[in-house]
Design an enzyme around this catalytic site. Structure first.
Site, short mmCIF file in Angstrom:
data_model
loop_
_atom_site.label_atom_id
_atom_site.label_comp_id
_atom_site.label_asym_id
_atom_site.label_seq_id
_atom_site.Cartn_x
_atom_site.Cartn_y
_atom_site.Cartn_z
N GLY A 115 0.83 -1.20 0.00
CA GLY A 115 0.00 0.00 0.00
C GLY A 115 0.86 1.25 0.00
N CYS A 116 0.26 2.38 -0.35
CA CYS A 116 1.03 3.63 -0.44
C CYS A 116 1.49 4.11 0.93
CB CYS A 116 0.21 4.70 -1.14
SG CYS A 116 -1.48 4.91 -0.51
N TYR A 117 0.58 4.17 1.91
CA TYR A 117 0.98 4.59 3.25
C TYR A 117 2.00 3.63 3.84
CZ TYR A 117 -2.71 8.14 3.77
OH TYR A 117 -3.50 9.26 3.64
N SER A 118 1.79 2.34 3.63
CA SER A 118 2.71 1.37 4.23
C SER A 118 4.08 1.43 3.58
CB SER A 118 2.13 -0.04 4.14
OG SER A 118 1.87 -0.40 2.81
#
Length: 303
Positions: A115-118
């Site tokens: 994911g982008c945040y991760s």
């Protein structure tokens, strides 16, 4: 030999971005289904089984179903959903995460796209864990803001129609879908407090992790710089603990990820900061990078 690739869910935000990065390449042949057959299970199964690599740009349940459709077919998979990011037998598709990760992606039959945040959080935290500069049981908070394209077609429509205005904070119940992968792949013992938000801009992301630490900024910076030395896509900015602004859109249109150490060195109040394009290194760009590695091609092709 030209590799055959099928994007299952190519009309979604991530699928369209991946297709755009692949469409002009002569080392890949894209398979595609006509509009009226994209939801036909038999047609999808045939396309999935015909591909050397299939990229799943689907909701979680549909991605799990797609995996069953290729059983015994020999098709390698990249899953852009959340469904398999901590699943046994799947390689986490962040090649820069740790020693040996790039080689693991290259030979994998099943790769889960981060994911982008991760991606941002793990990029900041994992090197410090590996260097012994961050305790596994550290109590952490993560704050971030993303462009509204991170919410997919429905949120894009809300903003572009004018139905949604302004920014907002969400996932206030601390159940954001990226938290399990952050905990596992940043090698943490407990889940951080995570406060994500959506800004009134289309694309881009900033993620920050505040730290009270006795480690000098230069020590933390050196750990990040050593970890990502030689990386094509992840850079560590020169140490300057005070910058005027962190711009979410600063890397839009790229597959780059930029990391910084900010804050007040004298008091030990520091902020780890990461910037990327949520549709680039945070999604579609990362999928293409992983695809290139799996096919033994130039890692930066199409990026």
């Amino acid at each position: 030999m030209t590799a055959t690739v099928f994007i299952d869910g190519e009309v979604g935000t991530t699928g369209l971005q991946i297709r755009e990065r692949l469409i002009g390449r002569n080392d890949i042949r894209l398979l595609s289904l006509p509009d009226d057959r994209r939801k036909d299970a038999a047609a999808r199964a045939d396309a999935l089984a015909s591909a050397d690599v299939a990229i799943l740009c689907l909701p979680d349940d549909a991605a799990r179903e797609a995996v069953t459709l290729v059983e015994g077919a020999g098709t390698r998979l990249i899953d852009a959903s959340t469904a398999h990011r901590i699943a046994p037998g799947w390689v986490f598709g962040f090649p820069e995460m740790a020693s040996g990760q790039r080689a693991a992606v290259a030979k994998a039959a099943r790769v889960s796209n981060p994911g982008c945040y991760s991606t941002c959080a793990i990029a900041l935290l994992r090197p410090l864990r590996d260097a012994g500069l961050l305790a596994r049981d550290a109590q952490l908070s993560i704050f971030g803001i993303s462009g509204y394209t991170g919410g997919g077609k429905s949120m894009i429509a809300e903003y572009e129609s004018g139905a949604a205005t302004g920014s907002f904070v969400y996932a206030t119940g601390q159940t954001h879908k990226h938290l399990p992968e952050i905990v596992k792949h940043a090698d943490l013992a407990t889940s951080p407090i995570f406060v994500p938000s959506v800004g009134q801009f289309a694309q881009g992301m900033v993620v920050q992790v505040p730290l009270f630490t006795e480690a000098a900024p230069a020590t933390l910076h050196a750990a990040l710089a050593d970890h990502y030395a030689g990386s094509q896509f992840v850079t560590v900015r020169p140490l300057d603990v005070s910058v005027a602004r962190e711009e979410p859109a600063g890397l839009n249109g790229t597959n780059r990820l930029e990391l910084s150490i900010l804050g007040d060195a004298a008091s030990g109040r520091l902020v780890l900061s990461a910037v990327l394009d949520n549709l680039g290194k945070g999604a579609s760009g990362a999928a293409v990078q992983n695809l290139n590695l799996m096919l033994g091609l130039d890692e930066a092709a199409g990026l």
